[in-house]
Design a protein around this motif. Structure first.
Motif, PDB file in Angstrom:
ATOM      1  N   ARG A  50       0.838  -1.205   0.000  1.00 20.14           N
ATOM      2  CA  ARG A  50       0.000   0.000   0.000  1.00 20.14           C
ATOM      3  C   ARG A  50       0.872   1.254   0.000  1.00 20.14           C
ATOM      4  NH1 ARG A  50      -5.055   1.050   0.139  1.00 20.14           N
ATOM      5  NH2 ARG A  50      -5.801  -0.986   0.757  1.00 20.14           N
ATOM      6  N   THR A  52       0.651   5.888  -0.240  1.00 19.72           N
ATOM      7  CA  THR A  52      -0.160   7.028   0.207  1.00 19.72           C
ATOM      8  C   THR A  52      -0.268   8.120  -0.851  1.00 19.72           C
ATOM      9  OG1 THR A  52       1.794   8.053   1.193  1.00 19.72           O
ATOM     10  CG2 THR A  52       0.442   6.662   2.632  1.00 19.72           C
ATOM     11  N   GLY A  54      -2.279   8.071  -3.595  1.00 20.10           N
ATOM     12  CA  GLY A  54      -3.613   8.216  -4.167  1.00 20.10           C
ATOM     13  C   GLY A  54      -3.849   7.448  -5.455  1.00 20.10           C
ATOM     14  N   HIS A  55      -2.840   6.754  -5.971  1.00 19.88           N
ATOM     15  CA  HIS A  55      -2.986   5.960  -7.191  1.00 19.88           C
ATOM     16  C   HIS A  55      -1.903   4.885  -7.182  1.00 19.88           C
ATOM     17  CE1 HIS A  55       0.532   8.004  -8.856  1.00 19.88           C
ATOM     18  NE2 HIS A  55      -0.027   9.144  -8.436  1.00 19.88           N
ATOM     19  N   GLU A  91      -4.638   1.938  -4.455  1.00 16.38           N
ATOM     20  CA  GLU A  91      -3.511   2.733  -3.976  1.00 16.38           C
ATOM     21  C   GLU A  91      -2.392   1.799  -3.509  1.00 16.38           C
ATOM     22  OE1 GLU A  91      -4.844   5.498  -1.043  1.00 16.38           O
ATOM     23  OE2 GLU A  91      -6.344   6.357  -2.378  1.00 16.38           O
TER      24      GLU A  91
END
Length: 131
Positions: A50, A52, A54-55, A91
């Motif tokens: 993951r 941070t 946003g994509h 994300e």
């Protein structure tokens, strides 16, 4: 999950694969050693973790041998597959690893492209339901 691919794909407006969709620095790749999720496909291994931003972002790691022409062709095909899958990737940072025992050739490039078109979306859908 079904996504249409073709050898003459038309560029979809709004889906690009620019600089900010790629991993660039060694520290970004080192993060995959700290608890990433692993999807083992027939032709490659996909690690994801993951982020941070946003994509999704993509990194490609070659352990296989081949000429620069073969490596660049394969990178273009991988990027195109991820560009088309972009809306469903979330994300996450992804790292595609091509194994060392593979010799890059026209046929192996076609097999990997087919694997990313067919197996990867199916495994991603299964992976999301298994969580």
């Amino acid at each position: 999950l079904q996504i249409a691919f073709s050898s003459t794909a038309v560029r979809t407006v709004g889906l690009e694969f620019g600089y900010h969709y790629r991993l660039h620095h060694p520290w970004e790749y080192r993060r995959f050693f700290q608890g990433s999720q692993v999807l083992r496909l027939r032709e490659c291994t996909v690690f994801r973790i993951r982020n941070t931003v946003g994509h999704f972002r993509l990194g490609i790691t070659f352990k296989a041998r081949g000429s620069s022409v073969e490596r660049n062709r394969l990178k273009r095909q991988i990027r195109e597959a991820f560009r088309l899958l972009g809306p469903v990737l979330g994300e996450y940072d992804y790292n595609i690893v091509i194994a060392a025992h593979r010799k890059l050739s026209w046929e192996s490039t076609r097999k990997l492209a087919r694997c990313l078109r067919e197996d990867f979306p199916r495994e991603m859908a299964h992976f999301k339901t298994a969580r």
